[in-house]
Write a protein that holds these residues in place. Sequence first.
Motif, PDB file in Angstrom:
ATOM      1  N   UNK A   1       0.999  -1.159  -0.050  1.00  0.00           N
ATOM      2  CA  UNK A   1      -0.109  -0.028   0.073  1.00  0.00           C
ATOM      3  C   UNK A   1       0.936   1.227  -0.108  1.00  0.00           C
ATOM      4  N   UNK A   2       0.423   2.182  -0.881  1.00  0.00           N
ATOM      5  CA  UNK A   2       1.179   3.372  -0.993  1.00  0.00           C
ATOM      6  C   UNK A   2       0.584   4.738  -0.424  1.00  0.00           C
TER       7      UNK A   2
ATOM      8  N   UNK B   1      -0.718  10.658   4.903  1.00  0.00           N
ATOM      9  CA  UNK B   1      -1.416  11.826   4.387  1.00  0.00           C
ATOM     10  C   UNK B   1      -0.699  12.756   3.595  1.00  0.00           C
ATOM     11  N   UNK B   2       1.035  12.875   4.237  1.00  0.00           N
ATOM     12  CA  UNK B   2       1.656  13.736   3.697  1.00  0.00           C
ATOM     13  C   UNK B   2       2.449  13.309   2.246  1.00  0.00           C
TER      14      UNK B   2
ATOM     15  N   UNK C   1      -1.103  10.751  -0.867  1.00  0.00           N
ATOM     16  CA  UNK C   1      -2.267  10.817   0.064  1.00  0.00           C
ATOM     17  C   UNK C   1      -2.558   9.789   1.117  1.00  0.00           C
ATOM     18  N   UNK C   2      -3.532   9.750   1.605  1.00  0.00           N
ATOM     19  CA  UNK C   2      -3.812   8.889   2.887  1.00  0.00           C
ATOM     20  C   UNK C   2      -5.074   7.920   2.515  1.00  0.00           C
ATOM     21  N   UNK C   3      -5.086   6.719   2.642  1.00  0.00           N
ATOM     22  CA  UNK C   3      -6.479   5.710   2.568  1.00  0.00           C
ATOM     23  C   UNK C   3      -6.143   4.690   3.624  1.00  0.00           C
ATOM     24  N   UNK C   4      -7.265   4.230   4.369  1.00  0.00           N
ATOM     25  CA  UNK C   4      -7.154   3.399   5.216  1.00  0.00           C
ATOM     26  C   UNK C   4      -7.077   1.961   4.630  1.00  0.00           C
ATOM     27  N   UNK C   5      -7.308   1.969   3.300  1.00  0.00           N
ATOM     28  CA  UNK C   5      -7.121   0.702   2.425  1.00  0.00           C
ATOM     29  C   UNK C   5      -5.768   0.382   2.496  1.00  0.00           C
ATOM     30  N   UNK C   6      -4.916   1.188   2.443  1.00  0.00           N
ATOM     31  CA  UNK C   6      -3.498   0.539   2.526  1.00  0.00           C
ATOM     32  C   UNK C   6      -2.845  -0.129   3.508  1.00  0.00           C
ATOM     33  N   UNK C   7      -3.576   0.208   4.807  1.00  0.00           N
ATOM     34  CA  UNK C   7      -3.069  -0.717   5.966  1.00  0.00           C
ATOM     35  C   UNK C   7      -3.927  -2.041   5.868  1.00  0.00           C
ATOM     36  N   UNK C   8      -5.046  -1.834   5.510  1.00  0.00           N
ATOM     37  CA  UNK C   8      -5.955  -2.931   5.357  1.00  0.00           C
ATOM     38  C   UNK C   8      -5.323  -3.984   4.327  1.00  0.00           C
TER      39      UNK C   8
ATOM     40  N   UNK D   1      -7.849   0.906  -4.272  1.00  0.00           N
ATOM     41  CA  UNK D   1      -7.901   1.876  -3.527  1.00  0.00           C
ATOM     42  C   UNK D   1      -6.684   1.822  -2.464  1.00  0.00           C
ATOM     43  N   UNK D   2      -6.061   0.812  -2.158  1.00  0.00           N
ATOM     44  CA  UNK D   2      -4.769   0.763  -1.554  1.00  0.00           C
ATOM     45  C   UNK D   2      -3.711   1.189  -2.056  1.00  0.00           C
TER      46      UNK D   2
END
Length: 272
Positions: free
Chosen positions: A184-185, A189-190, A194-201, A228-229
């Motif tokens: 996940x990339x 958020x910086x 950007x930030x997506x919770x899908x990356x950690x999931x 999305x990840x």
Amino acid sequence: MGLVFGAIAPHGSISIAEWCTPEQRSLAARTRSAFEELGRRLDDARPAVTIVLTPHHVHVEGHMAVVVSGAMHGILDGGASRVELRVPVDRDVAQRMHDAIASAGIPVVAISYGGNDQASAVTPMDWATQIPIHFMGRDRVPIVMVAPARDLSWDAHVQAGRAIANVASSSNKRVALIASCDHGHAHDPTGPYGYSPASKMFDDRVVELVKRGALGELLSFEPAFVAEAKADSFWQMLMLYGAIGERWKAEFLSYEAPTYFGMLCAAFAPPD
């Protein structure tokens, strides 16, 4: 003979100590240690050629790609010191790989660069090839670079992995297979994505599948979730799964996401 070693390995430059500034060297300490272990295991497997599956070389619309030049040459700039690597290509295995993928009905091209004599041509090496090879084999083991194609089906990538395994089995050589993967990339958020919770999931699920030796369950992921990840690992892992199936012994070595992307190291050994 055939496949004797497999790995999922990251390609973040921060994993290479000499590339980092002193302040950066602690960022990927766990990954660096695991990478060094992967290097020892590859040496123990004594491969005559290493296949590298990379998402960051050429992108050919609707086609996978195999490098058939005589060598590849890579330079990592932008760090504390320049890191350079030139590695010979096993052109015989590369051509067989191309032909086997094509015979499986998967669109694929053979690529070279520069000189018109492929045997003496040198193709630029992307960082997702150079960084795993920096730890695993360096210039001691010839390579074959294979690029996936995200616009082809997931099943095409699994079938390409099976073609790779068949070529390895018929090559009369000991063959290593590395899936070069950052996951996940969008962890930060910086960061650039950007930030997506899908990356950690996504990363958590991949770690869990690796620990269970269940890469085949990647095929149950939803395409929207993978997108999305913002992972660049999925297609190479499908190819790895196609090549080794689920009988190989998987060993999770490390995972961390010290910046905006996730890095995982895992080793795979053939069944006894």
